[in-house]
Write an enzyme that holds these catalytic residues in place. Sequence first.
Site, PDB file in Angstrom:
ATOM      1  N   GLU A  79      -1.873  -2.937  -7.901  1.00 42.87           N
ATOM      2  CA  GLU A  79      -3.102  -3.197  -7.154  1.00 42.87           C
ATOM      3  C   GLU A  79      -3.615  -1.870  -6.616  1.00 42.87           C
ATOM      4  O   GLU A  79      -2.889  -0.881  -6.591  1.00 42.87           O
ATOM      5  CB  GLU A  79      -2.846  -4.163  -5.988  1.00 42.87           C
ATOM      6  CG  GLU A  79      -1.844  -3.680  -4.938  1.00 42.87           C
ATOM      7  CD  GLU A  79      -2.429  -2.747  -3.887  1.00 42.87           C
ATOM      8  OE1 GLU A  79      -3.651  -2.809  -3.616  1.00 42.87           O
ATOM      9  OE2 GLU A  79      -1.666  -1.942  -3.335  1.00 42.87           O
ATOM     10  N   HIS A  81      -5.250  -5.412  -1.224  1.00 47.51           N
ATOM     11  CA  HIS A  81      -5.917  -5.251   0.055  1.00 47.51           C
ATOM     12  C   HIS A  81      -6.926  -6.377   0.244  1.00 47.51           C
ATOM     13  O   HIS A  81      -8.140  -6.173   0.330  1.00 47.51           O
ATOM     14  CB  HIS A  81      -6.577  -3.883   0.126  1.00 47.51           C
ATOM     15  CG  HIS A  81      -5.596  -2.751   0.198  1.00 47.51           C
ATOM     16  ND1 HIS A  81      -4.787  -2.395  -0.861  1.00 47.51           N
ATOM     17  CD2 HIS A  81      -5.257  -1.922   1.212  1.00 47.51           C
ATOM     18  CE1 HIS A  81      -4.015  -1.373  -0.508  1.00 47.51           C
ATOM     19  NE2 HIS A  81      -4.281  -1.063   0.744  1.00 47.51           N
ATOM     20  N   SER A 118       0.831  -1.188   0.000  1.00 43.21           N
ATOM     21  CA  SER A 118       0.000   0.000   0.000  1.00 43.21           C
ATOM     22  C   SER A 118       0.874   1.249   0.000  1.00 43.21           C
ATOM     23  O   SER A 118       1.664   1.458  -0.915  1.00 43.21           O
ATOM     24  CB  SER A 118      -0.961  -0.029   1.197  1.00 43.21           C
ATOM     25  OG  SER A 118      -1.966   0.937   1.078  1.00 43.21           O
TER      26      SER A 118
END
Length: 280
Positions: free
Chosen positions: A207, A277, A105
């Site tokens: 992602e 996630h 992230s």
Amino acid sequence: MKPKQIYIYSPSSAVRDKAAFRRGLARLKALGHTVEVDTAALDSHQRFAGDDATRVAGISRAAASGADVALISRGGYGLTRILDQLPYKAVAKAIAHGTEFVGLSDFTALQLALLAKTGAVSWSGPALGEDFGAEAGPDEIMEACFDDLLVGQGEGTGWRLPARDAGASTVPGTLRGTLWGGNLCVLSSLLGTPYFPEVAKGILFLEDVNEHPYRVERMLAQLLQAGVLGQQQAIVLGQFTAYRLAANDAGYDLPETIAWLRRASGVPVITGLPFGHVRT
């Protein structure tokens, strides 16, 4: 497996879910590892895990820890604003001496800047709270992959392609290149800065979370128009989750974005990577 020393630190957003933090620590200890928690890991300043100087110091302590793994507590946001202050040489030296830096992230910002500045290799992988501290318990495949990292070997990896992409997600033979990427939003925000690595003939994985397909497409278009995507051997898409379609999308969705990417880039696009996630 020989127990490892794991250093927990917080380079991005403040840890709000203290229960998940404690569960993550307990899980790593139950697996036999020695866990050291940075002195500022639970600090809080506005939305961040301490002010900028505090978080930079935490990264420096992680680099100096001598641990086998430096694992982030969570992502969120916070690294981009301190990229000009990070101890890149110290982190690269720690990696050369065996410390693996692991996260995802917002951690993408540190990873890409580190690659651009030093060429040092880091790992995209779990965070303490969201993954090891998951209320339902850690995902077994995630833990097994983390164990592979710790012992420095693996059985290989693979996943089942979504049925709609089984025919389109093909590559000509075997590809070898730098595997790089991470969170799409963070990665695209670094374009044009000294912290964006120049990777040619790489394999780019991406992602994201909470990003509508049109925003995903807009970021991909920026990378395409800047010449980044055309330099890659393949684009590997992980999980894009927690977005909500609207009535005026009129059939426009993530598969449409992926179809556009294939047409516009001319680069092989592989989907379904179980990374992002998500639990696995």
